[in-house]
Enzyme design. Structure first.
Site, mmCIF file in Angstrom:
data_model
loop_
_atom_site.group_PDB
_atom_site.id
_atom_site.type_symbol
_atom_site.label_atom_id
_atom_site.label_comp_id
_atom_site.label_asym_id
_atom_site.label_seq_id
_atom_site.Cartn_x
_atom_site.Cartn_y
_atom_site.Cartn_z
ATOM 1 N N LYS A 86 22.135 8.083 6.181
ATOM 2 C CA LYS A 86 21.862 9.584 6.001
ATOM 3 C C LYS A 86 22.174 9.942 7.461
ATOM 4 O O LYS A 86 21.229 9.298 8.269
ATOM 5 C CB LYS A 86 20.371 9.754 5.352
ATOM 6 C CG LYS A 86 20.197 10.948 4.678
ATOM 7 C CD LYS A 86 19.042 10.886 4.066
ATOM 8 C CE LYS A 86 18.581 12.199 3.387
ATOM 9 N NZ LYS A 86 17.007 12.323 3.225
HETATM 10 C C1 E4P Z 1 16.618 14.903 1.138
HETATM 11 O O1 E4P Z 1 17.155 13.738 0.930
HETATM 12 C C2 E4P Z 1 15.381 15.187 1.762
HETATM 13 O O2 E4P Z 1 14.747 13.748 1.872
HETATM 14 C C3 E4P Z 1 14.180 15.808 1.104
HETATM 15 O O3 E4P Z 1 14.627 16.473 -0.248
HETATM 16 C C4 E4P Z 1 13.496 16.883 1.798
HETATM 17 O O4 E4P Z 1 12.655 17.756 1.017
HETATM 18 P P1 E4P Z 1 11.286 18.647 1.638
HETATM 19 O O5 E4P Z 1 11.951 19.851 2.090
HETATM 20 O O6 E4P Z 1 10.415 18.653 0.465
HETATM 21 O O7 E4P Z 1 10.801 17.833 2.758
#
Ligand code: E4P
Length: 226
Positions: A86
């Site tokens: 990522k």
């Molecule tokens: C995506 O891969 C992120 O880990 C995640 O969806 C972020 O979500 P949040 O806005 O609830 O932190």
């Protein structure tokens, strides 16, 4: 649309995987911190997640330069065959994604908030792009509309097959806060929704299912006692 679980919690992952419908997992530094994760244990933790899930597991890089992101990405990709690296959608992230993708490493470009960002991520060789929905809603903007724009824009073009099994880029609806977000993401054609465990549970539950089951159970008692 496929379901990924957005968590670093091994118990949640094992439980969700046992339901038979989980296609992958996404993690990020916040989610790892939330379970009390320590830096020294991170790689082993990712390996444990990868062993629990039959599908891609996103592990996030934390470096800010392209060289360091690539270095971290290679290290993460070597942990298990189903690791997806990522990478944040920045200039340095794009450059690193190009290098990693050219090496056959699958990249999930994250923190994506606009159509131009998504198009650039796809052109840089991302296997997955993660537009965040809930964080738009948090600032009183419409996250689903933004996701719709990104899905529609990407659908108008062909991209190099950089994903698993030679797939083109897939959109992961991320930062999902409710079952309604999941519904909207599916209706507008997102390939995947990554959801927290509490939202996944809400996706299974429906009051009419609960009430209907209670009625069936009550009537079956009558049948048994007839
Ligand atoms: C995506 O891969 C992120 O880990 C995640 O969806 C972020 O979500 P949040 O806005 O609830 O932190």
């Amino acid at each position: 649309m496929k379901f990924f679980l957005d968590t670093a919690d091994l118990d949640e992952i094992a439980e969700a995987a046992s339901w038979g419908a989980l296609a992958g997992v996404t993690t990020n530094p916040t989610l790892y911190a939330r379970i009390g994760g320590k830096l020294a244990d991170f790689n082993e933790h990712i390996k444990r997640i990868c062993a629990l899930v039959d599908g891609p597991v996103s592990a996030e890089t934390t470096a800010t330069t392209r060289e360091k992101i690539v270095e971290e990405g290679r290290e993460l990709a070597a942990l298990a065959p189903n690791v997806v690296v990522k990478v944040p959608t920045t200039v340095e992230g794009l450059a690193a994604t190009r290098t990693l993708a050219d090496e056959g490493i699958h990249v999930n470009m994250t923190l994506c908030f606009s159509v131009p960002q998504a198009l650039l991520a796809a052109r840089a060789g991302a296997a997955y792009i993660s537009p965040f929905v809930g964080r738009f809603d948090d600032i009183s903007e419409d996250g689903i509309e933004q996701l719709d724009n990104i899905v529609s824009a990407l659908a108008g073009y062909d991209f190099a097959p950089c994903g698993p099994a030679g797939k083109e880029v897939e959109v992961i609806a991320a930062s999902i806060r409710s079952a309604n977000h999941v519904t909207q993401a599916a209706l507008l054609g997102a390939d995947i929704a990554t959801v927290p465990f509490n939202v996944l549970k809400k996706c299974v539950e429906h009051p009419l299912t609960t009430n209907g089951l209670a009625a069936f159970e009550k009537d079956w008692e009558k049948v048994k006692n007839a």
